[in-house]
Design a protein around this motif. Structure first.
Motif, mmCIF file in Angstrom:
data_model
loop_
_atom_site.group_PDB
_atom_site.id
_atom_site.type_symbol
_atom_site.label_atom_id
_atom_site.label_comp_id
_atom_site.label_asym_id
_atom_site.label_seq_id
_atom_site.Cartn_x
_atom_site.Cartn_y
_atom_site.Cartn_z
ATOM 1 N N GLU A 1 9.988 -23.839 -13.934
ATOM 2 C CA GLU A 1 10.429 -24.698 -14.883
ATOM 3 C C GLU A 1 11.311 -25.512 -14.052
ATOM 4 O O GLU A 1 11.500 -26.747 -13.890
ATOM 5 C CB GLU A 1 11.036 -24.195 -15.860
ATOM 6 N N THR B 1 9.992 -27.462 -11.055
ATOM 7 C CA THR B 1 9.132 -28.590 -11.695
ATOM 8 C C THR B 1 10.118 -29.793 -11.974
ATOM 9 O O THR B 1 9.781 -31.207 -11.665
ATOM 10 C CB THR B 1 8.335 -28.404 -13.054
ATOM 11 N N LEU C 1 9.559 -34.023 -19.928
ATOM 12 C CA LEU C 1 9.753 -32.489 -19.581
ATOM 13 C C LEU C 1 10.571 -31.615 -20.335
ATOM 14 O O LEU C 1 10.281 -30.455 -20.807
ATOM 15 C CB LEU C 1 10.088 -32.450 -18.003
#
Length: 114
Positions: free
Chosen positions: A5, A8, A44
């Protein structure tokens, strides 16, 4: 938050900064202003919140809608100061405007939801 995460978010955020920089150097540099408002981080953020906040994401989205005046305050402050004072001072005033507006939004939102 997992390493994937974090990675990303780092890649998407960095890619967005590079794209905005490239657009800013093009003939249509004004389009960089639109690109900066592309909600990549928001996208996101909501995705990862949906994983961790099972069922309560709509409250977060509603508060985000209520929080739109904070962005407007930042941008208006920047617009009216950018040609009059150095960029760092303009940005600092924009951030101050954002914080003041955020406090007002939180106060109004808290009163309305009582």
């Amino acid at each position: 938050m997992t390493f994937v995460e974090l990675l990303t978010r780092f890649i998407v955020g960095g890619t967005l900064v590079v794209i905005i920089n490239l657009i800013g150097k093009s003939q249509n540099s004004f389009v960089a202003g639109l690109a900066m408002l592309f909600p990549a981080i928001t996208l996101l953020g909501y995705y990862f919140l949906s994983i961790s906040q099972h069922g309560s994401l709509s409250k977060t989205v509603m508060f985000s809608i209520w929080s739109l005046p904070t962005s407007l305050a930042f941008l208006l402050t920047l617009y009216f100061t950018i040609d009059k004072i150095p960029i760092m001072q303009s940005l600092a005033l924009g951030i101050a405007s954002w914080f003041i507006t955020a406090i007002v939004v939180i106060g109004v939102y808290s009163i309305v939801l009582r």
